[in-house]
Structures are given as structure tokens and as C-alpha cells.
Design an enzyme around this catalytic site. Structure first.
Site, short mmCIF file in Angstrom:
data_model
loop_
_atom_site.label_atom_id
_atom_site.label_comp_id
_atom_site.label_asym_id
_atom_site.label_seq_id
_atom_site.Cartn_x
_atom_site.Cartn_y
_atom_site.Cartn_z
N ASP A 43 0.83 -1.21 0.00
CA ASP A 43 0.00 0.00 0.00
C ASP A 43 0.87 1.26 0.00
OD1 ASP A 43 -2.38 1.41 0.02
OD2 ASP A 43 -2.48 1.48 2.20
N ASN A 91 -10.41 -2.66 -6.59
CA ASN A 91 -9.56 -1.71 -7.31
C ASN A 91 -10.04 -1.44 -8.73
OD1 ASN A 91 -6.46 -2.84 -5.75
ND2 ASN A 91 -7.91 -1.28 -5.10
#
Length: 264
Positions: A43, A91
Site C-alpha cells: 500500500d 480496485n
């Protein structure tokens, strides 16, 4: 005052001390019990790029380079299994441009894995896990080519989670079990935790010893929900492209100091 003075000293002057500390940590880590399986939620790529006034794909590109470094660290330490969270099913909701750029990067990196000398020298088997049917055909083809080219290897394993969701993995496993029960291949009485493991995207893979999330967020984000029940969790503030070997070693050193009870 001292901090103000030090902040103007070129970083190169600190490098010898940094290198010395890294070598010290490496020796300590190698002398302890090493994890067999490390999982990473990669991340912070986009925020790292934004901080540099660059587009998101720039961060993802540097994130892919960082992953190559981490593979080398795992090889150096003898950590056999690395699972990385590259792209979740959620996503796909990002901007069309970012998703397309990411898919191009995935395709490129999978094709590079096929001919990467280190992959074949180290004996790295590549598994791409997730709902691959959601990926563009060119990405699916590249992923399957990487899997075929490395299928015979078993020294190290790289699991790349793309179009992945932990809940989806469990649902897909349950569907396959139901089919086998209906086909007479299984009895309901046979179903237990160990059997379910055989139906996950990578059957019978050892559970992660360590889960690392970079980027400062403290959550799991639907990653390996079934497998991480007793994993040791580590959350670090640095964005993924800035994740250093020294950070990695510190985490493993902390892992070695913990007493794992596995719910006992």
C-alpha cells in the site's frame, strides 16, 4: 538545535552507520527462527507518487521495482514463500486510466518473469491468485505463461494476488466443494478446515507467518482472510516504494521475539 544541524548534513555521511546497522540486523535475523511465509499488502504507491506530483502509474512502477528488491531479500534469508496483494477486486472501481496502466504493467512484469534469469536460477514458482476471468485477456495470457514457465520449480514461491478478494476466495472454494458433494466425490462429513484449504486458490499453502502492510493504514482490506487467522501482523507508516531492507529486517526481528500461541 542539534536536530536542525543534523537535518542539513548530507545523508551520505550517515550511510556507513546505516550499512553497519543493517549488517548487524541481518546477522541477528539469520541467527533466529525465520518465517517460512511472508505476505505483504503493498500500500502507498499512489500517495508516494502524489507526494512527488506524479501520476499514480509512476508510483506503481516504483512499487514493482521494490517488489523485485524484496524477492532478493527473501532469497538472501531463505524465506521460501512470498505472497503480495497487487490488485483487489475493489480496485477495478478506480479511474479507467489508472486501471489500464496497471494492467499494462502487470502484463509487462509477468512476461519479464518468464525470461528473468533469477527466477530460473533461484527456482521460483509463480502463482497468480484471484478471479483471473476479470482480467483483460492479454494479462491472463501473460499470467498463465509465467505460471507455466515456472511450474516445475519449488525452491521459492511467489503468489501474486490480482483481482483478488479474501471473501471471494472462500466463496469460490465453497462452490467447488458443493459441486464435488453433488457429484458424489465428497461426503458432507468429510468437510473440515483442512479440506477447505485444498480448495483455496493455492491448495495446501502454509499460512503466512507474517503479514506486513505498508502505507500507514491499519486494516487487512479483505486479504487472505482464511489464511491469516494466526499470522503476526505488522503495520508500517512508510509508503511501499520507500520500504527499506532495514524495515523488513526489523519486522522479522520483532517476529522472532514474539511468542506465537495460535489461539492457545
Amino acid at each position: 538545535m542539534i536536530y536542525g544541524i543534523l537535518s542539513h548534513v548530507p545523508k551520505i555521511f550517515f550511510k556507513p552507520a546505516y550499512d553497519l546497522y543493517e549488517r548487524y540486523l541481518l546477522e541477528k535475523v539469520k541467527a533466529g527462527v525465520l518465517p517460512k511465509h511472508v505476505a505483504i499488502i503493498m500500500d502507498g504507491n499512489r500517495r508516494w507518487a502524489k507526494k512527488r506530483e506524479k501520476p499514480p502509474w509512476y508510483g506503481h512502477l516504483f512499487g514493482s521495482k521494490k517488489l523485485e528488491e524484496i524477492l532478493e531479500w527473501c532469497h538472501e534469508l531463505g524465506i521460501r514463500i512470498l505472497t503480495v496483494y497487487a490488485f483487489s477486486t475493489e480496485n477495478f472501481k478506480r479511474s479507467k486510466e489508472e486501471v489500464e496502466r496497471l494492467m499494462q504493467l502487470f502484463e509487462q512484469k509477468f512476461r519479464e518473469l518468464v525470461t528473468d534469469k533469477r527466477v530460473h536460477e533461484y527456482g521460483v514458482r509463480v502463482n497468480v491468485i484471484g478471479r483471473k476471468e476479470l482480467l483483460p485477456k492479454s494479462v491472463r495470457d501473460a499470467a498463465e505463461e509465467a505460471e507455466r514457465a515456472t511450474r516445475k520449480y519449488n525452491n521459492y514461491v511467489l503468489n501474486v494476488a490480482i483481482a483478488y478478494g479474501g471473501r471471494s476466495e472462500i466463496v469460490d472454494a465453497v462452490k467447488d466443494i458443493v459441486r464435488d458433494v453433488m457429484d458424489g466425490k465428497l461426503r458432507v462429513e468429510d468437510i473440515d478446515e483442512e479440506l477447505l484449504k485444498k480448495y483455496l486458490y493455492v491448495p495446501n499453502m502454509p499460512d503466512p507467518d507474517i503479514v506486513i502492510r505498508t502505507g500507514g493504514e491499519v486494516r487487512i482490506s479483505n486479504f487472505l482472510l482464511y489464511q491469516i487467522a494466526y499470522s503476526e501482523l505488522f503495520f508500517v507508516d512508510v509508503y511501499f516504494p520507500e520500504f527499506r531492507k532495514i524495515d523488513f529486517l526489523r519486522i522479522i526481528r520483532e517476529f522472532q521475539k514474539r511468542e506465537r500461541r495460535f489461539g492457545r
